[in-house]
Design a protein around this motif. Structure first.
Motif, PDB file in Angstrom:
ATOM      1  N   GLY A 185       0.281   4.159   0.400  1.00  0.00           N
ATOM      2  CA  GLY A 185      -0.016   5.474   1.417  1.00  0.00           C
ATOM      3  C   GLY A 185       0.421   5.090   2.614  1.00  0.00           C
ATOM      4  N   ARG A 186       0.596   3.658   2.941  1.00  0.00           N
ATOM      5  CA  ARG A 186       1.323   3.180   4.315  1.00  0.00           C
ATOM      6  C   ARG A 186       2.865   3.187   3.992  1.00  0.00           C
ATOM      7  NH1 ARG A 186      -2.626  -1.124   4.450  1.00  0.00           N
ATOM      8  NH2 ARG A 186      -0.691  -2.581   3.612  1.00  0.00           N
TER       9      ARG A 186
ATOM     10  N   GLU B 187       4.569   5.265   2.486  1.00  0.00           N
ATOM     11  CA  GLU B 187       5.070   6.811   2.556  1.00  0.00           C
ATOM     12  C   GLU B 187       5.662   6.895   3.844  1.00  0.00           C
ATOM     13  OE1 GLU B 187       4.352  11.768   1.562  1.00  0.00           O
ATOM     14  OE2 GLU B 187       2.644   9.991   1.664  1.00  0.00           O
TER      15      GLU B 187
ATOM     16  N   ASP C 118       0.979  -1.162   0.039  1.00  0.00           N
ATOM     17  CA  ASP C 118      -0.003  -0.008   0.108  1.00  0.00           C
ATOM     18  C   ASP C 118       0.750   1.208   0.041  1.00  0.00           C
ATOM     19  OD1 ASP C 118      -1.367   2.302   1.793  1.00  0.00           O
ATOM     20  OD2 ASP C 118      -2.988   1.008   0.776  1.00  0.00           O
TER      21      ASP C 118
END
Length: 296
Positions: free
Chosen positions: A41-42, A44, A39
């Motif tokens: 988003g995670r 980052e 993922d």
């Protein structure tokens, strides 16, 4: 004399065979990432916690330019000067053609996609403590960054360190992916241990090394000479670091010490990374540091 000569030759062949077997690259099991989906988003947050841009951004890069992982920064050491490689998604000069297992083998085993050893300037024995899901998330985020076609530069190191197979012997002596701080830990302390010992690889600078460059875990976080030859990296165990947990959190957020001094050197990039994490993570780091045994 002939028998002696033959005996020496046989011993040399056997020794070379043992050396070749012991120092062979050891990639991760093929099924490590089976069923995992990264993922971005995670990823980052993992990217900031692991400090990828701090080493792999171009020299002098600031702001959004730090997301262009073109490499080129120089890292001097007692064994030579290492040049950070391009890890942007460029398919030719970066890691655009790498798979998730390729990235994991690089950062957690120090093994390149073509089966060669990476030098431990890449802190793979710290990253080896990372969970597979975090590695998968990091891989997903790296794919979203801008590609850059800057060619990699060779490391400036001499014989015998220029022989990468020798690194296999170093790995045998220093292969330790166990967490150092043991005992009953609170949830915050355990999270702090994971950030400090695995992702943020703080010991790579704050722990002294032996003659072969391995970390001296008996003096964990007790400070060390600066590899650049300028000054020292401070002792951050409770024997020296007297700040409260709140003061540590503030330092990792703003870069200001309790005495209103400001962060400097490579810690500037570390604070920039930590400030991008949730405050709970910075508090976890503080809890971990206060839990450490004091080492003079």
């Amino acid at each position: 004399m002939r028998r002696l000569f033959l005996s020496v030759c046989v011993a040399a062949v056997i020794g070379a065979g043992v050396f070749w077997a012991v120092t062979r690259p050891d990639p991760m099991p093929a099924d490590t990432f089976a069923g995992l989906t990264g993922d971005a988003g995670r990823g980052e947050a993992v990217f900031h916690a692991t400090g990828c841009a701090s080493c792999h951004a171009a020299p002098g890069a600031v702001g959004e330019a730090k997301l262009v992982l073109a490499g080129g920064q120089a890292f001097p050491s007692d064994f030579g000067t290492f040049l950070a490689p391009n890890i942007s998604p460029d398919p030719q000069h970066g890691i655009g053609g790498w798979s998730l297992p390729d990235l994991a083998n690089a950062i957690q085993r120090g093994v390149s996609p073509d089966g060669a050893h990476y030098y431990p300037a890449l802190p793979y024995w710290s990253y080896a403590r990372m969970q597979p899901q975090d590695v998968a998330d990091l891989y997903a985020f790296l794919q979203t960054l801008p590609p850059d076609a800057t060619p990699n530069q060779p490391h400036l190191i001499g014989f015998p360190f220029s022989i990468r197979r020798v690194v296999g012997g170093w790995k045998v002596l220093n292969n330790n992916a166990d967490f150092v701080l043991e005992g009953d830990l609170t949830e915050a302390e355990a999270r702090g241990r994971y950030i400090v010992e695995a992702m943020a690889h703080c010991a790579e600078c704050h722990t002294p090394r032996d003659a072969l460059g391995g970390l001296d875990t008996s003096r964990w976080m007790a400070g060390a000479p600066n590899p650049s030859g300028q000054g020292t990296i401070p002792n951050i165990t409770p024997a020296k670091l007297s700040w409260s947990e709140g003061e540590i959190v503030e330092y990792l957020t703003s870069g200001f010490t309790p005495d209103y001094d400001s962060v400097g050197g490579h810690m500037v990039a570390v604070v920039e990374n930590m400030a991008r994490l949730p405050e709970s993570d910075r508090a976890a780091v503080a809890a971990y540091l206060k839990k450490l045994p004091g080492v003079e």
